[in-house]
Write a protein that holds these residues in place. Structure first.
Motif, PDB file in Angstrom:
ATOM      1  N   GLY A 490     -48.689  -6.496  19.848  1.00 12.71           N
ATOM      2  CA  GLY A 490     -48.543  -5.067  20.088  1.00 12.71           C
ATOM      3  C   GLY A 490     -47.849  -4.710  21.383  1.00 12.71           C
ATOM      4  N   ALA A 491     -47.551  -5.689  22.238  1.00 13.83           N
ATOM      5  CA  ALA A 491     -46.913  -5.391  23.531  1.00 13.83           C
ATOM      6  C   ALA A 491     -45.508  -4.826  23.323  1.00 13.83           C
ATOM      7  N   LYS A 492     -44.757  -5.415  22.422  1.00 14.77           N
ATOM      8  CA  LYS A 492     -43.398  -4.930  22.160  1.00 14.77           C
ATOM      9  C   LYS A 492     -43.428  -3.537  21.549  1.00 14.77           C
ATOM     10  N   SER A 493     -44.295  -3.329  20.593  1.00 14.53           N
ATOM     11  CA  SER A 493     -44.339  -2.040  19.896  1.00 14.53           C
ATOM     12  C   SER A 493     -44.695  -0.907  20.850  1.00 14.53           C
ATOM     13  N   ILE A 494     -45.696  -1.128  21.701  1.00 16.78           N
ATOM     14  CA  ILE A 494     -46.119  -0.030  22.579  1.00 16.78           C
ATOM     15  C   ILE A 494     -45.090   0.208  23.687  1.00 16.78           C
ATOM     16  N   ALA A 495     -44.387  -0.837  24.115  1.00 14.72           N
ATOM     17  CA  ALA A 495     -43.346  -0.637  25.134  1.00 14.72           C
ATOM     18  C   ALA A 495     -42.197   0.195  24.565  1.00 14.72           C
ATOM     19  N   LEU A 496     -41.773  -0.123  23.338  1.00  9.05           N
ATOM     20  CA  LEU A 496     -40.690   0.637  22.711  1.00  9.05           C
ATOM     21  C   LEU A 496     -41.148   2.058  22.373  1.00  9.05           C
ATOM     22  N   GLN A 497     -42.413   2.199  22.003  1.00  4.66           N
ATOM     23  CA  GLN A 497     -42.937   3.524  21.713  1.00  4.66           C
ATOM     24  C   GLN A 497     -42.987   4.380  22.972  1.00  4.66           C
ATOM     25  N   SER A 498     -43.346   3.774  24.090  1.00  8.64           N
ATOM     26  CA  SER A 498     -43.347   4.503  25.359  1.00  8.64           C
ATOM     27  C   SER A 498     -41.937   4.943  25.725  1.00  8.64           C
ATOM     28  N   TYR A 499     -40.961   4.086  25.491  1.00  8.33           N
ATOM     29  CA  TYR A 499     -39.566   4.464  25.744  1.00  8.33           C
ATOM     30  C   TYR A 499     -39.152   5.619  24.831  1.00  8.33           C
ATOM     31  N   SER A 500     -39.575   5.549  23.573  1.00  2.43           N
ATOM     32  CA  SER A 500     -39.234   6.621  22.632  1.00  2.43           C
ATOM     33  C   SER A 500     -39.889   7.938  23.008  1.00  2.43           C
ATOM     34  N   ARG A 501     -41.044   7.875  23.662  1.00  2.00           N
ATOM     35  CA  ARG A 501     -41.727   9.103  24.086  1.00  2.00           C
ATOM     36  C   ARG A 501     -41.098   9.732  25.332  1.00  2.00           C
ATOM     37  N   GLY A 502     -40.136   9.032  25.915  1.00  2.82           N
ATOM     38  CA  GLY A 502     -39.412   9.633  27.025  1.00  2.82           C
ATOM     39  C   GLY A 502     -39.691   9.058  28.390  1.00  2.82           C
ATOM     40  N   SER A 503     -40.346   7.893  28.485  1.00  2.00           N
ATOM     41  CA  SER A 503     -40.594   7.294  29.791  1.00  2.00           C
ATOM     42  C   SER A 503     -39.261   6.965  30.465  1.00  2.00           C
ATOM     43  N   VAL A 504     -39.126   7.356  31.715  1.00  2.00           N
ATOM     44  CA  VAL A 504     -37.868   7.177  32.436  1.00  2.00           C
ATOM     45  C   VAL A 504     -37.916   5.974  33.370  1.00  2.00           C
ATOM     46  N   ASP A 505     -39.007   5.241  33.405  1.00  2.00           N
ATOM     47  CA  ASP A 505     -39.174   4.119  34.326  1.00  2.00           C
ATOM     48  C   ASP A 505     -39.014   2.805  33.570  1.00  2.00           C
ATOM     49  N   ASN A 506     -38.906   1.705  34.329  1.00  2.00           N
ATOM     50  CA  ASN A 506     -39.018   0.386  33.698  1.00  2.00           C
ATOM     51  C   ASN A 506     -40.399   0.264  33.064  1.00  2.00           C
ATOM     52  N   ILE A 507     -40.458  -0.422  31.936  1.00  6.31           N
ATOM     53  CA  ILE A 507     -41.721  -0.540  31.196  1.00  6.31           C
ATOM     54  C   ILE A 507     -42.000  -2.023  30.977  1.00  6.31           C
ATOM     55  N   THR A 508     -43.151  -2.495  31.459  1.00  5.94           N
ATOM     56  CA  THR A 508     -43.582  -3.869  31.250  1.00  5.94           C
ATOM     57  C   THR A 508     -45.028  -3.848  30.776  1.00  5.94           C
ATOM     58  N   VAL A 509     -45.280  -4.488  29.638  1.00  5.22           N
ATOM     59  CA  VAL A 509     -46.622  -4.504  29.036  1.00  5.22           C
ATOM     60  C   VAL A 509     -47.013  -5.945  28.761  1.00  5.22           C
ATOM     61  N   LEU A 510     -48.179  -6.346  29.235  1.00  3.89           N
ATOM     62  CA  LEU A 510     -48.712  -7.690  29.016  1.00  3.89           C
ATOM     63  C   LEU A 510     -50.045  -7.552  28.301  1.00  3.89           C
ATOM     64  N   VAL A 511     -50.166  -8.182  27.145  1.00  4.09           N
ATOM     65  CA  VAL A 511     -51.388  -8.128  26.344  1.00  4.09           C
ATOM     66  C   VAL A 511     -52.004  -9.526  26.308  1.00  4.09           C
ATOM     67  N   ILE A 512     -53.288  -9.603  26.642  1.00  2.81           N
ATOM     68  CA  ILE A 512     -54.034 -10.865  26.654  1.00  2.81           C
ATOM     69  C   ILE A 512     -55.130 -10.761  25.608  1.00  2.81           C
ATOM     70  N   VAL A 513     -55.076 -11.626  24.619  1.00  4.58           N
ATOM     71  CA  VAL A 513     -56.038 -11.583  23.510  1.00  4.58           C
ATOM     72  C   VAL A 513     -57.166 -12.569  23.794  1.00  4.58           C
ATOM     73  N   LEU A 514     -58.407 -12.106  23.646  1.00  5.03           N
ATOM     74  CA  LEU A 514     -59.579 -12.951  23.849  1.00  5.03           C
ATOM     75  C   LEU A 514     -60.368 -13.039  22.547  1.00  5.03           C
ATOM     76  N   LYS A 515     -60.993 -14.157  22.346  1.00  2.00           N
ATOM     77  CA  LYS A 515     -61.809 -14.393  21.149  1.00  2.00           C
ATOM     78  C   LYS A 515     -63.220 -14.751  21.584  1.00  2.00           C
ATOM     79  N   ASN A 516     -64.160 -13.973  21.103  1.00  2.00           N
ATOM     80  CA  ASN A 516     -65.567 -14.147  21.462  1.00  2.00           C
ATOM     81  C   ASN A 516     -65.767 -14.084  22.982  1.00  2.00           C
ATOM     82  N   GLY A 517     -65.005 -13.198  23.635  1.00  2.02           N
ATOM     83  CA  GLY A 517     -65.146 -13.024  25.069  1.00  2.02           C
ATOM     84  C   GLY A 517     -64.532 -14.123  25.898  1.00  2.02           C
TER      85      GLY A 517
END
Length: 526
Positions: A490-517
């Motif tokens: 989901g990191a790519k999707s939300i970064a592109l969605q933020s750009y589509s919503r009009g964000s004018v800054d650089n956008i970097t999103v890092l997602v870390i998935v955990l399993k059972n904590g």
């Protein structure tokens, strides 16, 4: 005779009819007897023309070229279809896909088995964000993730990524080895730690206070001798009056400045002078005052007689290990302050005004430690899908930050957003040496620790403020949670969605998935 003649006529009639039937079965139905056959005959006449064959061949070659170059959806034909609303999802989705395609042209990503990061340059002229994914450092089970959001250039963010992360890596490896009972080669057994250093500082402070008191006594006698008055009360009163007036004129936001008739004007004048001084440094003004300031900075002085601050100390790795437990927060804090000092000194020599935020997360077994400097932000999605903040933005308008800036002799001004001295939109950062010189911006990180067993998080989000300009914590968690099955979690999707919503800054999103904590360590792949 008549019978024979009738037989001949009958034979000839039957034979001819049989021949017609056989010819029909052998040759088939006559094409002109059906409308379909007539149409086929007409089309065959046109399709067999040389110009038609050549045109069809050229069209086929053009289609194959577009497919081979992977520009069918992004090229000229795709844009025409999107603009005409001929896409599958209609006109609005066509525009969004065009925006996403434009953002992907300048993008960076990295993926592992349990984490992924996606960064887009967005609408900025340069990409000033940097990111770090470092899993299982030296097989210690410690994983480090970082986001650096640069401003005013790339130098500060790149410095933090290379120098700061390298220093933290070394200290984490050494501390982990010590916690596991391993001896480090060349490491002193008796290390000077913060407590010993604090005692030494207290002794030095007492000596300085004694020297200061002696100096004040000498100055008092000199003033009394000059005025012909041996009573020191007048001197003390004048000194207190001087301190009071100086305090009133620093910021002009307190009650003292309001009570005094000229206090408000003096404060505004001081604020304007401070802003002009800082702006002249950022704008590169080549005036004599600017040249003198630059000379003072390069010589290691502030030009006002103030002593140059000493470099923050870092300690041996043994100082961060107690009873087999590593103090990750102290390691990150000490290394951030030391790296910031070196960055400011290097930036002075280069006249580089760049700065950067820092958001650093360390995962070790069931512990999560997050250190934040600036307005990048981390969010956790717990087992109930709640959004739990991992950090809090450092903004100038916050009460704590505003008071600190005022105590340092600075001010904040609203220019689109609240800014320190009307310049910087975050109150803490690495670099930004003109503001560091006056201590208006600091690099002290806020450190928060989390027990992963208690929260049992599903995933973590670390992102620069380019994302948070268009998403709230809750919106980001809900958006990513529905897209964890994607290659970038989901990191790519939300970064592109933020750009589509009009964000004018650089956008970097890092997602870390955990399993059972827990975070499952994998191998990174670009």
């Amino acid at each position: 005779m008549e019978d024979e003649l009738e037989d001949k006529i009958l034979y000839q009639t039957l034979s001819k009819s049989h021949m017609k039937l056989l010819s029909k079965f052998a040759v088939g139905v006559t094409p002109l007897n059906s409308s379909l056959s007539y149409v086929w005959k007409v089309m065959r006449v046109y399709l067999l023309k040389p110009e038609v064959l050549i045109a069809g061949l050229l069209i086929c070659l053009f289609v194959l070229y577009l497919q081979a170059a992977e520009v069918w959806s992004r090229g000229f034909i795709g844009r025409i279809s999107n603009s005409l609303g001929l896409g599958k999802a209609g006109g609005r989705s066509g525009k969004l896909s065009m925006l996403a395609s434009a953002a992907e042209k300048h993008s960076w990503d990295e993926r592992t088995t349990g984490s992924a990061v996606y960064a887009v340059q967005g609408r900025r002229a340069k990409m000033e964000d940097r990111f770090v994914i470092s899993e299982n450092i030296n097989s210690s089970g410690i994983s480090l993730f970082a986001i650096f959001d640069g401003h005013g250039g790339e130098y500060a963010a790149e410095y933090a990524k290379t120098v700061l992360i390298k220093n933290i890596h070394q200290k984490l490896m050494q501390s982990s080895a010590i916690a596991d009972g391993k001896e480090l080669p060349g490491s002193p057994k008796a290390a000077v730690c913060a407590e010993d250093d604090r005692k030494q500082k207290e002794e030095e402070k007492e000596e300085k206070e004694d020297d200061k008191q002696e100096q004040e006594v000498n100055e008092r006698y000199k003033v009394n001798a000059h005025n012909g008055n041996n009573d020191p009360s007048g001197v003390v009163q004048r000194r207190q009056s001087f301190r009071k007036s100086k305090t009133e004129d620093t910021v002009g936001t307190g009650n003292n400045g309001a009570a005094n008739g000229g206090g408000g004007g003096a404060a505004a004048n001081n604020n304007q002078m401070l802003e002009n001084d800082l702006l002249s440094k950022y704008m590169g003004n080549q005036s004599p005052a600017r040249q003198q300031v630059r000379k003072n900075l390069l010589n290691g002085t502030s030009g006002s007689g103030e002593p140059v601050p000493a470099k923050p100390k870092t300690y041996d790795a043994r100082c961060y290990v107690q009873n087999g437990s590593i103090n990750f927060g102290k390691i990150i804090t000490d290394e951030v302050l030391a790296a910031d000092y070196d960055l400011v000194e290097a930036a002075k020599k280069m006249s580089d005004f760049a700065g950067t935020t820092a958001l650093i997360a360390v995962i070790h077994r069931t512990k999560l430690i997050v250190a934040n400097v600036g307005d990048s932000r981390g969010v956790m999605c717990d087992f109930k899908s709640n959004a739990i903040p991992l950090s809090f933005d450092h903004k100038p308008q916050q009460v704590r930050e505003q008071k600190r800036i005022a105590d340092a002799g600075g001010f904040i001004a609203f220019k689109g957003v609240w800014r320190v001295a009307g310049i910087l939109a975050t109150s803490r950062a690495l670099g930004d040496y003109p503001l560091k010189e006056k201590n208006l911006v600091i690099a002290n990180p806020d450190v928060l620790s989390f027990d992963l067993v208690d929260h049992r998080p599903q995933f973590l989000i670390l992102a620069s403020d380019g994302l948070w300009d268009t998403f709230t914590n809750e919106e980001a968690v809900a958006y990513v949670r529905e897209r964890l099955d994607e290659p970038h979690f989901g990191a790519k999707s939300i970064a592109l969605q933020s750009y589509s919503r009009g964000s004018v800054d650089n956008i970097t999103v890092l997602v870390i998935v955990l399993k059972n904590g827990r975070y499952e360590i994998g191998s990174s792949s670009n």
